[in-house]
Design a protein around this motif. Structure first.
Motif, PDB file in Angstrom:
ATOM      1  N   VAL A 287      10.591   6.780  -0.208  1.00 16.25           N
ATOM      2  CA  VAL A 287       9.934   6.290   1.003  1.00 16.25           C
ATOM      3  C   VAL A 287      10.381   7.116   2.202  1.00 16.25           C
ATOM      4  O   VAL A 287      11.579   7.254   2.465  1.00 16.25           O
ATOM      5  CB  VAL A 287      10.264   4.802   1.239  1.00 16.25           C
ATOM      6  N   CYS A 288       9.397   7.680   2.913  1.00 14.36           N
ATOM      7  CA  CYS A 288       9.695   8.449   4.136  1.00 14.36           C
ATOM      8  C   CYS A 288       9.383   7.641   5.394  1.00 14.36           C
ATOM      9  O   CYS A 288      10.095   7.734   6.393  1.00 14.36           O
ATOM     10  CB  CYS A 288       8.884   9.742   4.158  1.00 14.36           C
TER      11      CYS A 288
ATOM     12  N   ASP B  44       7.853  15.791   9.404  1.00 14.34           N
ATOM     13  CA  ASP B  44       8.261  15.299  10.725  1.00 14.34           C
ATOM     14  C   ASP B  44       7.517  14.024  11.088  1.00 14.34           C
ATOM     15  O   ASP B  44       8.037  13.171  11.802  1.00 14.34           O
ATOM     16  CB  ASP B  44       8.006  16.375  11.790  1.00 14.34           C
ATOM     17  N   LYS B  45       6.287  13.913  10.614  1.00 13.08           N
ATOM     18  CA  LYS B  45       5.497  12.714  10.871  1.00 13.08           C
ATOM     19  C   LYS B  45       4.571  12.481   9.690  1.00 13.08           C
ATOM     20  O   LYS B  45       4.224  13.411   8.959  1.00 13.08           O
ATOM     21  CB  LYS B  45       4.689  12.858  12.165  1.00 13.08           C
ATOM     22  N   ALA B  46       4.176  11.253   9.511  1.00 13.46           N
ATOM     23  CA  ALA B  46       3.314  10.905   8.387  1.00 13.46           C
ATOM     24  C   ALA B  46       1.963  11.600   8.539  1.00 13.46           C
ATOM     25  O   ALA B  46       1.391  11.651   9.630  1.00 13.46           O
ATOM     26  CB  ALA B  46       3.126   9.394   8.318  1.00 13.46           C
ATOM     27  N   GLY B  47       1.466  12.147   7.441  1.00 11.27           N
ATOM     28  CA  GLY B  47       0.166  12.809   7.463  1.00 11.27           C
ATOM     29  C   GLY B  47       0.222  14.287   7.790  1.00 11.27           C
ATOM     30  O   GLY B  47      -0.815  14.933   7.913  1.00 11.27           O
TER      31      GLY B  47
ATOM     32  N   GLU C 129       0.847  -1.189   0.000  1.00 10.02           N
ATOM     33  CA  GLU C 129       0.000   0.000   0.000  1.00 10.02           C
ATOM     34  C   GLU C 129       0.887   1.245   0.000  1.00 10.02           C
ATOM     35  O   GLU C 129       1.769   1.384   0.847  1.00 10.02           O
ATOM     36  CB  GLU C 129      -0.917   0.013   1.222  1.00 10.02           C
ATOM     37  N   ALA C 130       0.632   2.141  -0.939  1.00  6.68           N
ATOM     38  CA  ALA C 130       1.405   3.382  -1.034  1.00  6.68           C
ATOM     39  C   ALA C 130       0.490   4.560  -0.797  1.00  6.68           C
ATOM     40  O   ALA C 130      -0.667   4.575  -1.242  1.00  6.68           O
ATOM     41  CB  ALA C 130       2.055   3.497  -2.411  1.00  6.68           C
ATOM     42  N   ARG C 131       0.993   5.553  -0.081  1.00 16.05           N
ATOM     43  CA  ARG C 131       0.222   6.772   0.177  1.00 16.05           C
ATOM     44  C   ARG C 131       1.181   7.949   0.278  1.00 16.05           C
ATOM     45  O   ARG C 131       2.376   7.775   0.484  1.00 16.05           O
ATOM     46  CB  ARG C 131      -0.611   6.649   1.445  1.00 16.05           C
ATOM     47  N   SER C 132       0.641   9.160   0.138  1.00 15.92           N
ATOM     48  CA  SER C 132       1.468  10.357   0.241  1.00 15.92           C
ATOM     49  C   SER C 132       1.791  10.630   1.706  1.00 15.92           C
ATOM     50  O   SER C 132       0.942  10.458   2.589  1.00 15.92           O
ATOM     51  CB  SER C 132       0.736  11.564  -0.362  1.00 15.92           C
ATOM     52  N   ALA C 133       3.024  11.035   1.968  1.00 13.43           N
ATOM     53  CA  ALA C 133       3.417  11.340   3.349  1.00 13.43           C
ATOM     54  C   ALA C 133       2.796  12.638   3.828  1.00 13.43           C
ATOM     55  O   ALA C 133       2.741  12.894   5.036  1.00 13.43           O
ATOM     56  CB  ALA C 133       4.943  11.416   3.452  1.00 13.43           C
ATOM     57  N   TYR C 134       2.337  13.496   2.910  1.00 13.55           N
ATOM     58  CA  TYR C 134       1.696  14.766   3.265  1.00 13.55           C
ATOM     59  C   TYR C 134       0.186  14.644   3.101  1.00 13.55           C
ATOM     60  O   TYR C 134      -0.309  14.086   2.111  1.00 13.55           O
ATOM     61  CB  TYR C 134       2.211  15.900   2.373  1.00 13.55           C
TER      62      TYR C 134
END
Length: 206
Positions: free
Chosen positions: A88-89, A118-121, A69-74
């Motif tokens: 990948v972050c 700094d954190k995912a999302g 599963e891939a998603r945007s870190a922002y």
């Protein structure tokens, strides 16, 4: 001589009979327990942070059967349809965690050239909230002369300047002093910037 030989034979037979036979002391039907089968080794989650999605996905597919599963870190940046070159972050599970074929793997990505949050999302562009207004400045009195006649302005200069009428207007500090209204502070009837030469908020104070 024959008697001596017979005694030796009997003695040898007795020793042979006294020796325990292998397995003689085990109960009938008993079997030797089998050694426990070695448990299959569990794979460990590799370190994927910093890799391109294509490389990270290929490494994970060797270990798990489920799709990555891939998603945007922002939170405010949508994931591009073609995100093969995204980096990948963040990864779930963390590097070194036990990984089974049925494990779900999730990777948070950023576009090439973008820094990791700094954190995912987290949001890439912070919302521009209106700055908190400072203490509101007092309303300025009217700086135009009253339109209801010159005589009213001249007459009300003395009484109106002191009483606090909103239409008080003084052409000069001399007129304000003559009306007994000077000095005038900002916000008071008759005050205007033109009469406050040193801009200290007090008009006709000198």
């Amino acid at each position: 001589m024959a008697a001596l030989v017979g005694a030796v034979v009997l003695l040898g037979s007795g020793c042979e009979d006294a020796a325990p036979k292998k397995g003689a002391d085990k109960p009938a039907g008993a079997t030797t327990p089998a050694a426990p089968a070695a448990s299959p080794s569990t794979a460990a989650m590799p370190t994927l942070v910093g890799q391109k999605f294509t490389d990270a996905e290929a490494a994970v597919k060797k270990l798990v059967s489920r799709a990555v599963e891939a998603r945007s870190a922002y939170s405010d940046v949508p994931l591009a349809a073609d995100h093969a070159a995204w980096a990948v972050c963040f990864q779930t599970p963390a590097a070194g965690s036990p990984l089974e074929p049925s494990s779900a793997v999730e990777l948070s990505l950023v576009a090439p050239g973008k820094p990791c949050p700094d954190k995912a999302g987290a949001a890439l562009a912070p919302s521009k909230a209106p700055a908190a207004s400072r203490t509101p400045a007092p309303p300025k009195p009217k700086t135009s002369p009253p339109t209801d006649g010159g005589s009213t302005g001249g007459d009300g200069g003395g009484s109106g300047g002191v009483s606090g009428g909103s239409s008080v207007y003084f052409k000069s500090c001399a007129e304000a002093k003559a009306a007994g209204a000077a000095p005038m502070r900002r916000g008071q009837p008759g005050y205007r910037d033109a009469l406050d030469r040193d801009k200290d908020g007090i008009a006709c104070d000198k």
